[in-house]
Motif scaffolding. Sequence first.
Motif, PDB file in Angstrom:
ATOM      1  N   UNK A  52       0.361  -8.504  -6.400  1.00 36.73           N
ATOM      2  CA  UNK A  52       1.704  -8.898  -5.978  1.00 36.73           C
ATOM      3  C   UNK A  52       1.783 -10.419  -5.814  1.00 36.73           C
ATOM      4  N   UNK A  53       0.714 -10.979  -5.277  1.00 32.66           N
ATOM      5  CA  UNK A  53       0.697 -12.431  -5.078  1.00 32.66           C
ATOM      6  C   UNK A  53       0.782 -13.154  -6.420  1.00 32.66           C
ATOM      7  N   UNK A  54      -0.018 -12.721  -7.363  1.00 33.04           N
ATOM      8  CA  UNK A  54      -0.027 -13.375  -8.677  1.00 33.04           C
ATOM      9  C   UNK A  54       1.340 -13.293  -9.335  1.00 33.04           C
ATOM     10  N   UNK A  55       1.988 -12.143  -9.151  1.00 30.23           N
ATOM     11  CA  UNK A  55       3.304 -11.960  -9.744  1.00 30.23           C
ATOM     12  C   UNK A  55       4.327 -12.932  -9.153  1.00 30.23           C
ATOM     13  N   UNK A  56       4.367 -12.986  -7.823  1.00 28.55           N
ATOM     14  CA  UNK A  56       5.346 -13.876  -7.172  1.00 28.55           C
ATOM     15  C   UNK A  56       5.013 -15.331  -7.491  1.00 28.55           C
ATOM     16  N   UNK A  57       3.720 -15.636  -7.538  1.00 28.06           N
ATOM     17  CA  UNK A  57       3.310 -16.990  -7.894  1.00 28.06           C
ATOM     18  C   UNK A  57       3.810 -17.351  -9.301  1.00 28.06           C
ATOM     19  N   UNK A  58       3.678 -16.404 -10.241  1.00 28.70           N
ATOM     20  CA  UNK A  58       4.126 -16.665 -11.619  1.00 28.70           C
ATOM     21  C   UNK A  58       5.647 -16.865 -11.650  1.00 28.70           C
ATOM     22  N   UNK A  59       6.376 -16.061 -10.863  1.00 27.71           N
ATOM     23  CA  UNK A  59       7.836 -16.202 -10.802  1.00 27.71           C
ATOM     24  C   UNK A  59       8.213 -17.566 -10.223  1.00 27.71           C
ATOM     25  N   UNK A  60       7.499 -17.952  -9.180  1.00 28.88           N
ATOM     26  CA  UNK A  60       7.832 -19.212  -8.534  1.00 28.88           C
ATOM     27  C   UNK A  60       7.517 -20.395  -9.449  1.00 28.88           C
ATOM     28  N   UNK A  61       6.401 -20.296 -10.172  1.00 33.65           N
ATOM     29  CA  UNK A  61       6.059 -21.369 -11.107  1.00 33.65           C
ATOM     30  C   UNK A  61       7.103 -21.465 -12.223  1.00 33.65           C
ATOM     31  N   UNK A  62       7.538 -20.302 -12.704  1.00 33.75           N
ATOM     32  CA  UNK A  62       8.560 -20.312 -13.757  1.00 33.75           C
ATOM     33  C   UNK A  62       9.841 -20.985 -13.258  1.00 33.75           C
ATOM     34  N   UNK A 109       6.567 -30.338  -1.018  1.00 35.65           N
ATOM     35  CA  UNK A 109       5.766 -29.523  -0.099  1.00 35.65           C
ATOM     36  C   UNK A 109       4.450 -29.182  -0.797  1.00 35.65           C
ATOM     37  N   UNK A 110       3.393 -29.862  -0.356  1.00 36.75           N
ATOM     38  CA  UNK A 110       2.184 -29.854  -1.180  1.00 36.75           C
ATOM     39  C   UNK A 110       1.090 -28.914  -0.682  1.00 36.75           C
ATOM     40  N   UNK A 111       1.340 -28.152   0.364  1.00 31.62           N
ATOM     41  CA  UNK A 111       0.335 -27.179   0.814  1.00 31.62           C
ATOM     42  C   UNK A 111      -0.029 -26.262  -0.358  1.00 31.62           C
ATOM     43  N   UNK A 112      -1.313 -25.944  -0.468  1.00 29.43           N
ATOM     44  CA  UNK A 112      -1.795 -25.149  -1.609  1.00 29.43           C
ATOM     45  C   UNK A 112      -1.050 -23.822  -1.748  1.00 29.43           C
ATOM     46  N   UNK A 113      -0.908 -23.393  -2.997  1.00 27.84           N
ATOM     47  CA  UNK A 113      -0.310 -22.088  -3.252  1.00 27.84           C
ATOM     48  C   UNK A 113      -1.349 -21.088  -3.766  1.00 27.84           C
ATOM     49  N   UNK A 114      -2.637 -21.451  -3.701  1.00 21.66           N
ATOM     50  CA  UNK A 114      -3.675 -20.417  -3.906  1.00 21.66           C
ATOM     51  C   UNK A 114      -3.517 -19.349  -2.836  1.00 21.66           C
ATOM     52  N   UNK A 115      -3.945 -18.131  -3.146  1.00 19.73           N
ATOM     53  CA  UNK A 115      -3.932 -17.084  -2.119  1.00 19.73           C
ATOM     54  C   UNK A 115      -5.109 -17.302  -1.174  1.00 19.73           C
ATOM     55  N   UNK A 159      12.165 -20.255  -4.245  1.00 19.99           N
ATOM     56  CA  UNK A 159      11.594 -19.382  -3.217  1.00 19.99           C
ATOM     57  C   UNK A 159      11.712 -17.894  -3.518  1.00 19.99           C
ATOM     58  N   UNK A 160      11.192 -17.471  -4.674  1.00 23.89           N
ATOM     59  CA  UNK A 160      11.265 -16.040  -4.941  1.00 23.89           C
ATOM     60  C   UNK A 160      10.311 -15.270  -4.028  1.00 23.89           C
ATOM     61  N   UNK A 161      10.580 -13.987  -3.895  1.00 23.52           N
ATOM     62  CA  UNK A 161       9.710 -13.147  -3.088  1.00 23.52           C
ATOM     63  C   UNK A 161       9.928 -11.694  -3.424  1.00 23.52           C
ATOM     64  N   UNK A 162       8.946 -10.889  -3.061  1.00 21.77           N
ATOM     65  CA  UNK A 162       9.071  -9.434  -3.207  1.00 21.77           C
ATOM     66  C   UNK A 162       8.632  -8.825  -1.890  1.00 21.77           C
ATOM     67  N   UNK A 163       9.461  -7.931  -1.372  1.00 24.84           N
ATOM     68  CA  UNK A 163       9.106  -7.215  -0.147  1.00 24.84           C
ATOM     69  C   UNK A 163       9.070  -5.727  -0.463  1.00 24.84           C
ATOM     70  N   UNK A 164       7.936  -5.083  -0.186  1.00 26.71           N
ATOM     71  CA  UNK A 164       7.831  -3.637  -0.402  1.00 26.71           C
ATOM     72  C   UNK A 164       8.028  -2.949   0.949  1.00 26.71           C
ATOM     73  N   UNK A 165       9.140  -2.250   1.126  1.00 29.95           N
ATOM     74  CA  UNK A 165       9.416  -1.639   2.440  1.00 29.95           C
ATOM     75  C   UNK A 165       8.226  -0.789   2.899  1.00 29.95           C
ATOM     76  N   UNK A 166       7.836  -0.993   4.138  1.00 32.97           N
ATOM     77  CA  UNK A 166       6.734  -0.230   4.707  1.00 32.97           C
ATOM     78  C   UNK A 166       5.355  -0.805   4.386  1.00 32.97           C
TER      79      UNK A 166
END
Lengths: 368, 368
Positions: free
Chosen positions: A252-262, A359-365, A328-335
């Motif tokens: 999920x992290x990689x996916x959101x990261x890819x969306x945010x980079x795009x 905002x330069x804080x790392x975006x690595x997981x 600032x994309x995101x995905x929330x999976x209910x529960x």
Amino acid sequence: MSEVYAARRARLRDQCTAGGSAAAVVSRPANVRYLAGAAPRGSALLLGPRLDLLLCRSLPTGEPDEGRPDESLQVQVLSAAGGDAAVAAADLAAGQGADSLAVEEHHLTVARHRALTSVAPRLRLADLSCAVEQLRLVKDDEEISCLRIAAEIADQALGELLESILVGRTERHLALELERRLVDHGADGPAFPTSVGTGVNSGRGTHRPTDRRVEEGDFLSVCLGAAYRGYRSEIGRTFVIGTTPADWQIELYDLVFAAQRAGREALAPGAEYREVDRAARSVLDAAGYTDGLAPLTGHGVGLEIAEDPQLAPGAMGKLDACVPVTVEPGVHLPGRGGVRIDDTLVVRPEADGGPELLTITTKELLAL
Amino acid sequence: MSEVYAARRARLRDQCTAGGSAAAVVSRPANVRYLAGAAPRGSALLLGPRLDLLLCRSLPTGEPDEGRPDESLQVQVLSAAGGDAAVAAADLAAGQGADSLAVEEHHLTVARHRALTSVAPRLRLADLSCAVEQLRLVKDDEEISCLRIAAEIADQALGELLESILVGRTERHLALELERRLVDHGADGPAFPTSVGTGVNSGRGTHRPTDRRVEEGDFLSVCLGAAYRGYRSEIGRTFVIGTTPADWQIELYDLVFAAQRAGREALAPGAEYREVDRAARSVLDAAGYTDGLAPLTGHGVGLEIAEDPQLAPGAMGKLDACVPVTVEPGVHLPGRGGVRIDDTLVVRPEADGGPELLTITTKELLAL
């Protein structure tokens, strides 16, 4: 700075004159601050046919969160307690001989608008509409430099938090600690209420901190920003608590990261707002997360934390250079929880190196 | 609780019908919360001819600061991103066959009002005015019990601060620490931005904390409040830092204390708002502090921190039993500092023991 404010007012005045209004009253606080340098509570700015005037309920204090009024601008304190600055401005405009007055119909209430009409019945009221918001879109160097400092402060506050023990602490306490650190590092205050979501609450766009405690295995999402000289930055990161993220978390992290980079890579002068949104959204769409996505992928920042432009499917318009926006994309999976990654960037042409990341804080997981 | 909200809506509906409107849209957040139990961001409440409906941009979260919607009330989430709940409500009212709709003209902007007209052109729009604010004036037992807890939380936060070392710490840090303690003790959050003023900044009504540090010999004024289930308390105290207050400090403190006591003692069902103001103000007047006094001696508290009534020279109206108000006179001497003392009390008849003091922190002049 005084020339900057005077130049902004001159641009607005030209627009008003072209629109047939001899005078304007600006009442929306961020707009007052943009044109006058300060927006004390309850103030309004009159651009009069003969004289510009900042009307306030009490003398401006010059505190950072209020700003310091442009010295070339006359300030008038309302004598009547509880007096309405916009109404007083209309009265003065009529007194200066104006026959028409542009007002911010998207800010004035129906009741205040009626009060303006009744103090100055011969004044023809027109709509200034979002003229000042339009002027505010493209930022000058001074404004971007305030945003850069605001972003740096938030990076520092976040960096310090990450060095501390997180397990067992509540979302509310983490949020309060971040806000204290923002102030420690020189912020006027938080740019907006700090959001901390852990476990099932992680990844939600505007989650308000609860008493839920951080646990091993949680995703932890944090979204914060500093206000510096009135300018507001925003950063959002998601971390995983414990030594080893689960497979679903990494995916999920990689996916959101890819969306945010795009989304970030789509930022360029001339890019349509909705194309930037689509760049990020389509990555999440393709993975099947169409439902429940936030209506916006990002928004402008400046004197307000969510100002124009909106990076959204239905938004019309194109980016300019020197427009700061969030992605600032995101995905929330209910529960289960989710991931959000949020940066503030300034649109720059390719020739200048492309979008400037504030905002330069790392975006690595990070596993904390 | 459901019956409480239904009964409040029934009272408002009766007033609307008597005023000739078949339906009403309530948009002011505190009013929505009063009638619906919750006011999610951007929501509006429709009192329809056939059905009441809470319109929201997203599903209510039920968090304490937002409230939990009355279960007997239907909730509808707006489909369009960024949709205006009041506009959607007008559309639905027209669909339910209403020919007239009362709206809050003191809250709706001119632009939103126009949008209402354009989605429902056959609907005659009337002004609901401050009908809900009027209903909110007198509090029921449940509301007063929330205020009592809110006041207790602020007393606890303040009490703990007084046990710590204050000299050398900045106003900003003390304010942040107080806000953290409010949350520690169960507040939804601060009721309003905490004010801490030391030395020359002490005694000012709405001072925003600065980086000034507490020094020996200072007056230290603190004003804070907790929000608890939406209800907001307020307490203000002034202390002196060091072992022995100066003579001018003792004199000024005694004077403001006498004014505040006079104000508190004037609280009774049937007392005119301006008589309460006069009781406190005349004490300060007589000592020569006429200029620079705050325009209000106090104000109502409830779902908003400054609601009706206003205890001010020009205010018209009389207190009722079960109206909670602040009494908060102060004197600020420019360049020296000052004193403010602020309590939240509930108006009660003499037979019930007179005004009920909710904020019980001592008002002796403490030297810290």
